[in-house]
Design a protein around this motif. Structure first.
Motif, mmCIF file in Angstrom:
data_model
loop_
_atom_site.group_PDB
_atom_site.id
_atom_site.type_symbol
_atom_site.label_atom_id
_atom_site.label_comp_id
_atom_site.label_asym_id
_atom_site.label_seq_id
_atom_site.Cartn_x
_atom_site.Cartn_y
_atom_site.Cartn_z
ATOM 1 N N SER A 29 0.839 -1.203 0.000
ATOM 2 C CA SER A 29 0.000 0.000 0.000
ATOM 3 C C SER A 29 0.871 1.249 0.000
ATOM 4 N N ALA A 30 0.275 2.379 -0.350
ATOM 5 C CA ALA A 30 1.000 3.650 -0.402
ATOM 6 C C ALA A 30 1.368 4.096 1.015
ATOM 7 N N PRO A 31 2.480 4.796 1.163
ATOM 8 C CA PRO A 31 2.890 5.256 2.491
ATOM 9 C C PRO A 31 1.953 6.337 3.017
ATOM 10 N N GLY A 32 1.892 6.437 4.342
ATOM 11 C CA GLY A 32 1.063 7.445 4.983
ATOM 12 C C GLY A 32 1.656 7.871 6.301
ATOM 13 N N LEU A 33 0.980 8.753 7.032
ATOM 14 C CA LEU A 33 1.424 9.263 8.322
ATOM 15 C C LEU A 33 0.700 8.538 9.446
ATOM 16 N N SER A 34 1.419 8.294 10.533
ATOM 17 C CA SER A 34 0.794 7.706 11.713
ATOM 18 C C SER A 34 0.071 8.802 12.497
ATOM 19 N N ALA A 35 -0.541 8.418 13.600
ATOM 20 C CA ALA A 35 -1.271 9.372 14.436
ATOM 21 C C ALA A 35 -0.372 10.037 15.471
ATOM 22 N N LEU A 36 0.992 9.957 15.236
ATOM 23 C CA LEU A 36 1.935 10.528 16.200
ATOM 24 C C LEU A 36 1.738 12.042 16.286
ATOM 25 N N ARG A 37 1.643 12.551 17.529
ATOM 26 C CA ARG A 37 1.528 13.990 17.772
ATOM 27 C C ARG A 37 2.924 14.536 18.043
ATOM 28 N N ASP A 46 13.012 6.939 18.252
ATOM 29 C CA ASP A 46 12.487 5.902 17.356
ATOM 30 C C ASP A 46 10.964 5.799 17.441
ATOM 31 N N ALA A 47 10.298 6.941 17.356
ATOM 32 C CA ALA A 47 8.825 6.958 17.355
ATOM 33 C C ALA A 47 8.325 6.780 15.911
ATOM 34 N N PRO A 48 7.366 5.847 15.633
ATOM 35 C CA PRO A 48 6.897 5.598 14.261
ATOM 36 C C PRO A 48 6.096 6.788 13.732
ATOM 37 N N LEU A 49 6.520 7.325 12.565
ATOM 38 C CA LEU A 49 5.829 8.437 11.926
ATOM 39 C C LEU A 49 5.261 8.037 10.564
ATOM 40 N N ALA A 76 15.254 5.757 7.557
ATOM 41 C CA ALA A 76 14.666 5.018 6.440
ATOM 42 C C ALA A 76 13.596 4.039 6.897
ATOM 43 N N ARG A 77 13.513 3.775 8.195
ATOM 44 C CA ARG A 77 12.454 2.887 8.704
ATOM 45 C C ARG A 77 11.179 3.653 9.003
ATOM 46 N N GLY A 78 11.231 4.990 8.877
ATOM 47 C CA GLY A 78 10.072 5.807 9.176
ATOM 48 C C GLY A 78 9.958 6.152 10.638
ATOM 49 N N LEU A 79 11.071 6.073 11.405
ATOM 50 C CA LEU A 79 11.064 6.330 12.841
ATOM 51 C C LEU A 79 11.632 7.710 13.109
ATOM 52 N N LEU A 80 10.998 8.452 14.013
ATOM 53 C CA LEU A 80 11.349 9.830 14.336
ATOM 54 C C LEU A 80 12.147 9.868 15.633
ATOM 55 N N SER A 81 13.255 10.672 15.647
ATOM 56 C CA SER A 81 14.084 10.828 16.840
ATOM 57 C C SER A 81 14.490 12.280 16.967
ATOM 58 N N GLY A 82 14.820 12.678 18.213
ATOM 59 C CA GLY A 82 15.333 14.006 18.464
ATOM 60 C C GLY A 82 14.335 14.895 19.176
ATOM 61 N N ILE A 83 14.681 16.182 19.243
ATOM 62 C CA ILE A 83 13.854 17.175 19.919
ATOM 63 C C ILE A 83 13.987 18.486 19.152
ATOM 64 N N ALA A 106 5.921 1.659 -3.797
ATOM 65 C CA ALA A 106 4.721 2.497 -3.841
ATOM 66 C C ALA A 106 5.095 3.873 -3.349
ATOM 67 N N SER A 107 4.373 4.902 -3.785
ATOM 68 C CA SER A 107 4.689 6.262 -3.386
ATOM 69 C C SER A 107 3.401 7.072 -3.256
ATOM 70 N N ALA A 108 3.506 8.189 -2.527
ATOM 71 C CA ALA A 108 2.353 9.075 -2.335
ATOM 72 C C ALA A 108 2.858 10.417 -1.861
ATOM 73 N N GLY A 109 2.103 11.475 -2.141
ATOM 74 C CA GLY A 109 2.418 12.784 -1.608
ATOM 75 C C GLY A 109 1.728 12.977 -0.278
ATOM 76 N N LEU A 110 2.511 13.278 0.783
ATOM 77 C CA LEU A 110 1.948 13.380 2.129
ATOM 78 C C LEU A 110 1.562 14.823 2.439
ATOM 79 N N PRO A 111 0.488 14.994 3.195
ATOM 80 C CA PRO A 111 0.083 16.355 3.588
ATOM 81 C C PRO A 111 1.053 16.926 4.614
ATOM 82 N N ASP A 112 1.005 18.246 4.794
ATOM 83 C CA ASP A 112 1.845 18.887 5.800
ATOM 84 C C ASP A 112 1.507 18.348 7.180
ATOM 85 N N THR A 113 2.532 18.229 8.012
ATOM 86 C CA THR A 113 2.371 17.680 9.362
ATOM 87 C C THR A 113 2.462 18.817 10.377
ATOM 88 N N PRO A 114 1.542 18.863 11.335
ATOM 89 C CA PRO A 114 1.562 19.974 12.304
ATOM 90 C C PRO A 114 2.617 19.779 13.378
#
Length: 707
Positions: A29-37, A46-49, A76-83, A106-114
């Motif tokens: 399936s096409a990539p997307g964003l998780s519900a990470l705030r 290593d928070a999944p984004l 490259a695993r889609g994991l977010l780190s840092g502050i 697969a590819s997709a254009g992702l919306p802006d993330t807040p």
């Protein structure tokens, strides 16, 4: 076709697997964003984004990271780190593609993330740093600060690394000694007592700033002195100051790094110089500057240096032994008299009247050369005596073989009572039973100096006696005790070494197939060296040194008859190693030196040919012999650390005697007399000729008798 109800789909899957029917994999399936705030001031590890489904995990994401807020990283695993402490708003990843393990893409254009800004906490701390660049190998201390929070504030590194050798304490202090020169980038997180955070991207440059020279030339009272300091690394211009200690009276250090003036007082000054570059990076070096009295002989020093240069050039061209003198790596300063030792006209020096390197003195270096050569001669004498015994069995032959080379008339002149009908079973001059033997050798000659070292003349006698037997046919083994002496006079007046040694040697020989005789010997020797160095001004510095030596040889020889002559080619290897103990020249003079322990190793490969012919004018068999041996002495040597005896904390210097691979020839002439009852006697003389590094001659004698 009607789709089966979802309640029975799992059952159909199991039936299909049991029947061997392949199931179609769910497409990627096409990539997307998780519900990470994502919030300001929150540390992510290593928070999944990024998410996807189907296909064959694991997944690899490709995206444009330029839109990420500063301080955040997405792998490259889609994991977010840092502050991040960026302003609240939105950020974009743009087009994102994903590839699974099977290569599906697969590819997709992702919306802006807040990027959210929480009502409490968040990035309320302003973090900064206070430091200059650091100098390699110099102690460093820097400080991190955080404003706007409530104490206490704890600091930690969340990305990158501090320079090797530095550590960060929780209170924000960075300290230590950097060991790697580079520009280091790292991210620091600060957290106060209420949980408020702040981040700081820090840069710490470690610069290799080095002050030279390592040591300073000595000075003398009343003579103008000038020494320039220089610095490498960092950014020019550099400034210099004396940060600890003080210069000798009469000398000053300018800001551009030049020590000038005229010393007014003899003595030793210890001080530290700090060099600072344009970026305020500082480096220090400690120095010891010795100022001698005014009666030094600068002409003698110049003459010694000129002679050393000529000796080095001449000996190197001839392939002779060359001795190198260098300060030990940890030595910033030396001790040694300014004048040449042995010059009795100079007055008694004080503790400050020393040269830059004790090894530059001809007597010190000449004694070491004489010491090395004496140890080689003492072990070689014992091996030569043992070989004389073993060669006796090689050279003696059955009487029936002698008849091939002698006039048959000798039979009619033999004393009555000796059988003539059958050849004897044993060899004339040889025995298969218990027997004893004694041998002696003496060498004399000279060893020229090299690189300013004084030459020496020597005489070296050695005695050996042993008992052996032949337990098996063609095998002989035994044990020998030996005693040796050696006396070396260094340049006639600069010094002397008297050596005494006692040894024990086990030896054996084996008559191998094809007429080859194999010899082997292994021994240990205890040697006492009594040294005497003339330091000038009627000052003699004695010292006693103990040495443990081990030596051995492995050789082979055979015999070939050519008409009435017998040719005996031979080949051998000798090795000697010595452990020299530490000692101190027994004198209260400031010229006395303390020597540390040292090790010496020497190997010699030889090959040669002996030509003999037997005569039997009467009862005795006479065998004159001419021989020539080619020797190849393999590279070896000894490094001797030393320091002034009156200053145990003074820096050490080393004197290295490096012997390159050399070749030389040895010619010999001798005669061996044998008695049919087993008695034998050998007399010989020899002479060594090479490119000039070592010339000697010698004599040897041996006697063997059966019990």
């Amino acid at each position: 076709m009607k789709t089966p109800p979802s309640s029975i789909q799992p059952l159909l899957c199991l039936l299909a697997l049991a029947a061997g029917t392949p199931m179609a994999a769910e497409p990627l399936s096409a990539p997307g964003l998780s519900a990470l705030r994502i919030e300001r001031g929150v540390l992510y590890r290593d928070a999944p984004l990024l998410t996807t489904g189907g296909g064959s995990p694991p997944y690899t994401f490709v995206f444009d990271a330029s839109g990420l807020p500063p301080g955040l990283r997405l792998d490259a695993r889609g994991l977010l780190s840092g502050i991040t402490c960026s302003i609240a708003g939105r950020f974009a990843l743009g087009q994102v593609s994903v590839t699974d393990a099977a290569g599906a893409r697969a590819s997709a254009g992702l919306p802006d993330t807040p990027l959210h800004d929480p009502r409490a906490g968040g990035c309320t701390l302003a973090v900064g740093s206070t430091w200059q660049a650091s100098s390699l190998g110099q102690p460093f201390r820097g400080l991190l600060r955080a404003d706007g929070g409530q104490a206490p504030v704890a600091f930690s590194v969340i990305a990158g690394q501090l320079p090797a050798g530095l550590v960060l304490s929780p209170n924000g202090a960075i300290s230590g000694t950097p060991t790697t020169a580079a520009s280091h980038r790292f991210t620091v997180l600060a957290r106060d007592a209420q949980g408020a955070t702040g981040v700081h991207d820090a840069v710490l440059n470690v610069i290799a700033l080095d002050v030279s020279p390592a040591t300073l030339a000595p000075g003398s009272v009343g003579d103008a002195y000038s020494q320039a300091l220089s610095t490498t690394g960092g950014s020019a211009p550099y400034s210099y100051v004396v940060s600890a200690g003080s210069l000798p009276a009469g000398l000053i250090l300018s800001r551009n790094g030049r020590i000038t003036g005229t010393p007014t007082t003899a003595g030793t000054a210890r001080f530290t110089v700090t060099a600072t570059d344009a970026a305020q990076v500082a480096s220090t070096r400690s120095y010891t500057l010795r100022v001698g009295s005014a009666q030094h002989a600068s002409a003698s020093a110049y003459r010694n240096a000129s002679e050393a240069a000529r000796a080095q050039s001449s000996l190197a061209a001839r392939g002779a032994m060359v001795h190198h003198y260098a300060a030990a790596p940890t030595a910033p300063a030396p001790n040694h008299p300014v004048r040449a030792l042995g010059s009795g006209a100079a007055a008694e020096p004080d503790a400050a009247d020393r040269l830059a390197d004790p090894a530059s003195d001809a007597a010190v270096s000449g004694l070491q050369v004489a010491e090395v050569e004496a140890l080689k001669r003492l072990s070689a004498a014992q091996l030569r005596n043992v070989r004389a015994r073993l060669d006796g069995d090689v050279d003696c032959r059955p009487e029936w073989q002698q008849l091939l080379h002698l006039n048959t008339a000798w039979r009619d002149t033999r004393p009555a009572g000796l059988a003539t009908e059958a050849p004897p079973a044993d060899k004339p001059g040889c025995t298969g039973s218990l027997s004893g033997w004694a041998a002696g050798t003496v060498d004399y000659g000279r060893v020229p100096g090299a690189m300013g070292a004084a030459g020496s003349r020597f005489s070296s006698p050695g005695l050996s006696a042993g008992i052996d037997l032949a337990p098996l046919q063609g095998v002989r083994s035994g044990i020998a005790l030996g005693h040796g002496r050696d006396r070396s006079d260094v340049n006639g007046e600069l010094g002397r070494i008297d050596s005494r040694s006692d040894s024990i040697t086990a030896y054996g020989s084996w008559e191998a197939p094809l007429g080859v005789r194999v010899h082997a010997a292994l021994g240990q020797q205890r040697t006492l060296l009594e040294r005497l160095r003339d330091a000038g001004a009627d000052t003699l510095l004695p010292g006693v040194r103990r040495v443990t030596q081990r030596f051995g040889t492995l050789a082979g020889s055979t015999r070939v008859d050519v008409g009435p002559w017998t040719l005996a080619p031979r080949l051998g290897l000798e090795h000697m190693s010595a452990a020299l103990g530490a000692f101190v020249e027994n004198d209260t003079s400031p010229l006395a030196l303390a020597y540390d322990g040292a090790r010496l190793a020497s190997s010699d490969v030889r090959g040669g040919l002996a030509v003999t012919r037997q005569w039997r004018p009467a009862l005795w068999t006479v065998e004159p012999e001419l021989s020539v041996d080619w020797h190849r002495r393999l590279q070896g040597g000894m490094t001797q650390p030393m320091r002034p005896a009156d200053d145990p904390f003074a820096p050490a210097y080393s004197l290295s005697s490096t012997e390159p691979t050399t070749e030389f020839a040895q010619f010999g002439v001798g005669v061996r007399m044998r008695h049919p009852l087993g008695w034998s006697m050998t007399l010989g003389a020899r002479s060594t000729l090479d490119a000039g590094a070592l010339r000697n001659a010698g004599y040897n004698a041996a006697m063997h008798w059966p019990f």
